[in-house]
Write an enzyme that holds these catalytic residues in place. Structure first.
Site, PDB file in Angstrom:
ATOM      1  N   GLU A 160      26.841 -39.655 -43.462  1.00 41.97           N
ATOM      2  CA  GLU A 160      26.834 -40.593 -42.338  1.00 41.97           C
ATOM      3  C   GLU A 160      25.780 -41.690 -42.503  1.00 41.97           C
ATOM      4  O   GLU A 160      25.985 -42.826 -42.059  1.00 41.97           O
ATOM      5  CB  GLU A 160      26.593 -39.845 -41.016  1.00 41.97           C
ATOM      6  CG  GLU A 160      27.741 -38.955 -40.586  1.00 41.97           C
ATOM      7  CD  GLU A 160      27.665 -37.540 -41.139  1.00 41.97           C
ATOM      8  OE1 GLU A 160      28.501 -36.702 -40.739  1.00 41.97           O
ATOM      9  OE2 GLU A 160      26.753 -37.274 -41.971  1.00 41.97           O
ATOM     10  N   PHE A 172      27.670 -26.478 -28.723  1.00 41.76           N
ATOM     11  CA  PHE A 172      27.762 -26.579 -30.182  1.00 41.76           C
ATOM     12  C   PHE A 172      27.833 -28.048 -30.610  1.00 41.76           C
ATOM     13  O   PHE A 172      28.629 -28.820 -30.103  1.00 41.76           O
ATOM     14  CB  PHE A 172      29.006 -25.829 -30.674  1.00 41.76           C
ATOM     15  CG  PHE A 172      29.232 -25.943 -32.146  1.00 41.76           C
ATOM     16  CD1 PHE A 172      28.351 -25.371 -33.056  1.00 41.76           C
ATOM     17  CD2 PHE A 172      30.323 -26.651 -32.643  1.00 41.76           C
ATOM     18  CE1 PHE A 172      28.560 -25.486 -34.418  1.00 41.76           C
ATOM     19  CE2 PHE A 172      30.537 -26.769 -34.014  1.00 41.76           C
ATOM     20  CZ  PHE A 172      29.649 -26.185 -34.900  1.00 41.76           C
ATOM     21  N   GLN A 173      26.968 -28.409 -31.532  1.00 39.83           N
ATOM     22  CA  GLN A 173      26.858 -29.763 -32.073  1.00 39.83           C
ATOM     23  C   GLN A 173      26.616 -30.810 -30.994  1.00 39.83           C
ATOM     24  O   GLN A 173      27.109 -31.940 -31.059  1.00 39.83           O
ATOM     25  CB  GLN A 173      28.094 -30.120 -32.909  1.00 39.83           C
ATOM     26  CG  GLN A 173      28.168 -29.328 -34.212  1.00 39.83           C
ATOM     27  CD  GLN A 173      29.131 -29.892 -35.224  1.00 39.83           C
ATOM     28  OE1 GLN A 173      30.143 -30.513 -34.876  1.00 39.83           O
ATOM     29  NE2 GLN A 173      28.841 -29.688 -36.506  1.00 39.83           N
ATOM     30  N   LYS A 207      34.242 -36.007 -26.010  1.00 39.79           N
ATOM     31  CA  LYS A 207      35.561 -35.629 -26.531  1.00 39.79           C
ATOM     32  C   LYS A 207      36.630 -35.637 -25.434  1.00 39.79           C
ATOM     33  O   LYS A 207      37.760 -36.078 -25.671  1.00 39.79           O
ATOM     34  CB  LYS A 207      35.485 -34.247 -27.179  1.00 39.79           C
ATOM     35  CG  LYS A 207      36.806 -33.824 -27.828  1.00 39.79           C
ATOM     36  CD  LYS A 207      36.642 -32.569 -28.652  1.00 39.79           C
ATOM     37  CE  LYS A 207      37.966 -32.096 -29.226  1.00 39.79           C
ATOM     38  NZ  LYS A 207      38.580 -33.065 -30.148  1.00 39.79           N
ATOM     39  N   MET A 246       6.673 -47.385 -56.728  1.00 42.72           N
ATOM     40  CA  MET A 246       5.692 -48.118 -55.927  1.00 42.72           C
ATOM     41  C   MET A 246       4.556 -47.208 -55.479  1.00 42.72           C
ATOM     42  O   MET A 246       3.386 -47.624 -55.442  1.00 42.72           O
ATOM     43  CB  MET A 246       6.361 -48.773 -54.721  1.00 42.72           C
ATOM     44  CG  MET A 246       5.447 -49.722 -53.962  1.00 42.72           C
ATOM     45  SD  MET A 246       4.864 -51.119 -54.973  1.00 42.72           S
ATOM     46  CE  MET A 246       6.262 -52.237 -54.840  1.00 42.72           C
TER      47      MET A 246
END
Length: 559
Positions: free
Chosen positions: A50, A112-113, A162, A473
């Site tokens: 993602e 959940f999630q 959802k 760096m």
């Protein structure tokens, strides 16, 4: 009114907004959106992480000037977008991120999630929305795109539970277009323009600093007109690179910690500084109380919050850069004839020749020489993206850019792993031109899994890995400022980037000489698959010039 479920309403609204591509990953909380997208003309590019979806949307936005769109499921999918959203926020890039959310009745119950992505992203978005009803989707999405692209651009997040995606409602697709969004007047105040013109007309050593706002407002022509009328040198910030063609006699290159000698020396001599669309970042100014202490500062920015935040302006102008420069040019043209600054032009030319000589005298395959070689092999409209670190600064200093939106880099957040997924977004925006990611091995490792995306989605780009087997760096700072006490920087000789590329179905080369590099690069930019070119370099290489941290620009290290 049309009766649709929320997911179909969303997709239809995106089509009305002109969205052509979405970068993202599916998941349980966005399955209904995915199902609706399956019947859409919108191209959905399945990234492998993602974070890469957000960076790709960002690269698309910067290359095209249009809003980039990404999508993720709830919970970890949404939180994986955070780094990409923060990167876009720091660099004022217009991105709209859509996230799925658990059903409304479960919000706040640790379902959940579930993650409070609204709360998490509040500090790193221009605005965010939680959609509570399917019927609200057209208006909210239209608002999101308006906020992301208007004024100072930036990311907006839209979180859609959802059950909102599933529920059917009477949806008015014309309602949003009837809404009048609050418009801000970005026209400069005439009195402030007049004051700026008086200072510029009287200046003996004026200098212009061009930031990312010049590119965002498509003001490069106006910038050049003002610069040529004044015969004022133009330095750029990292985000402003490309605002002026870097082969122009007045272009002096990058300003700041890794700025060119021309930019860093001339800015200290300036009596009037015209700063356009930039925020006086510490990486640009060096020690702020030593920055241009004897110069009058004219600061143009569309965001009033930036005026006086870091450097006090003698003439503040809150306005769109294009409009402000147009007004300044109009008054200047009526007030003065084109300046002649023969001595200054000779000095700029000398500084630039010294930079080129330093790079071209290298007999080995060294990064500055490599940047010149890449420039010679690419057309002017090719797009360069960079990772973050030494590779980024070598490109910023030595690789000339001739057009706006052809140099894409993470400036404010300094996000390692940005350049490769951003290159994919840029290539989708402009499939007709070569796109090249200048990478370090440390940065490229962070997002290399999206080689799979580039191959499976047929998005061929070129990745040049400057492979020094260290976090370059960080190692440079430890070498210069920590008495060579190296710690947590050694990456070793893994992976084998040629084999890694081939494992994904991409093309890989390892080169040892400039001739080998040129041959591989020519093949890469003509290839129909992504190519990774592994260029082994010494871990002892430093990026110079450099201003030590906490010092003013006059303390620049050159050798």
């Amino acid at each position: 009114m049309v009766t649709l479920n929320g997911a179909k309403a969303l997709v239809k609204t995106l089509e009305k907004q002109g969205v052509k591509v979405i970068f993202g990953i599916s998941g349980g909380a966005v399955l209904d959106i995915c199902d609706a997208l399956a019947d859409s003309s919108i191209r959905t590019i399945l990234t492998r992480h993602e974070q890469c979806a957000a960076h790709s949307a960002d690269g698309y936005a910067r290359a095209s000037g249009q809003v980039g769109v990404c999508m993720a499921t709830s919970g970890p999918g949404a939180t994986n977008l955070v780094t990409g959203i923060a990167t876009a926020y720091m660099d004022s890039s217009p991105v709209v991120a859509f996230t799925g959310q658990v059903p409304r009745r479960l919000i706040g119950r640790d379902a959940f999630q579930e993650a409070d992505i609204i709360g998490i992203t509040c500090p790193i978005t221009k605005h965010n929305f939680m959609v509570e009803r399917a019927s609200d989707i057209p208006l909210i999405v239209e608002k999101a795109f308006h906020v992301a692209s208007s004024g100072r651009p930036g990311p907006v997040l839209v979180d859609i539970p959802k059950d909102v995606q599933i529920e059917s409602a009477d949806v008015d697709f014309e309602g949003g277009s009837k809404t009048t969004f609050r418009q801000t007047n970005y026209t400069p105040h005439p009195l402030q323009v007049k004051r700026a013109v008086e200072l510029l007309a009287a200046a003996e050593k004026p200098m212009i600093i061009a930031g990312g706002g010049v590119i965002a407002s498509n003001a490069s022509q106006e910038l050049l007109a003002v610069a040529e009328l004044l015969m004022a040198p133009v330095a750029t910030t990292l985000m402003g690179k490309g605002a002026i063609p870097e082969n122009h006699p007045l272009a002096t290159g990058l300003l700041g910690m890794h700025g060119t000698v021309a930019s860093n020396k001339l800015i200290q001599e300036a009596d009037v500084v015209l700063a356009v669309g930039m925020r006086f970042s510490d990486r640009t100014t060096g020690k702020m109380d030593e920055f241009c202490p004897d110069a009058k500062i004219i600061h143009i920015d569309i965001d009033a919050a930036e005026i006086g935040k870091n450097i006090e302006a003698d003439v503040p102008i809150v306005a769109d850069a294009k409009k402000a420069l147009q007004e300044i040019y109009k008054l200047l043209q009526a007030k003065i004839a084109k300046k002649e600054r023969t001595t200054l032009m000779a000095k700029i030319k000398e500084f630039k020749e010294q930079l080129e000589e330093k790079a071209n005298c290298e007999s080995e395959l060294k990064p500055p020489r490599l940047m010149f070689e890449i420039r010679q092999l690419l057309p002017e409209d090719a797009i360069i993206t960079t990772e973050v670190g030494q590779n980024q600064m070598w490109a910023a200093i030595y690789l000339k850019v001739y057009k706006p939106r052809t140099f894409i880099s993470s400036g404010g957040l300094g996000t390692m792993g940005f350049g490769f997924p951003a290159s994919l977004g840029a290539k989708v925006a402009h499939p007709e031109v070569p796109v090249v990611d200048i990478a370090g091995d440390g940065s490229f490792i962070m997002t290399e899994q999206d080689l799979a995306t580039s191959v499976e989605e047929n998005i061929p780009v070129t990745v040049v890995v400057l492979n020094n087997s260290v976090l370059g760096m960080v190692a440079q700072w430890q070498r210069l400022f920590y008495n060579r006490r190296y710690f947590a920087v050694n990456l070793g000789r893994v992976p084998d980037f040629v084999k890694l590329a081939e494992a994904y179905g991409a093309q890989g080369f390892r080169v040892q000489t400039l001739e080998e590099f040129s041959s591989a690069f020519k093949k890469a930019i003509r290839s129909e698959v992504t190519t990774v070119i592994d260029v082994p370099i010494s871990p002892e290489e430093n990026v110079l010039p450099m201003v030590p941290p906490g010092k003013g620009l006059k303390w620049m290290i050159w050798e």
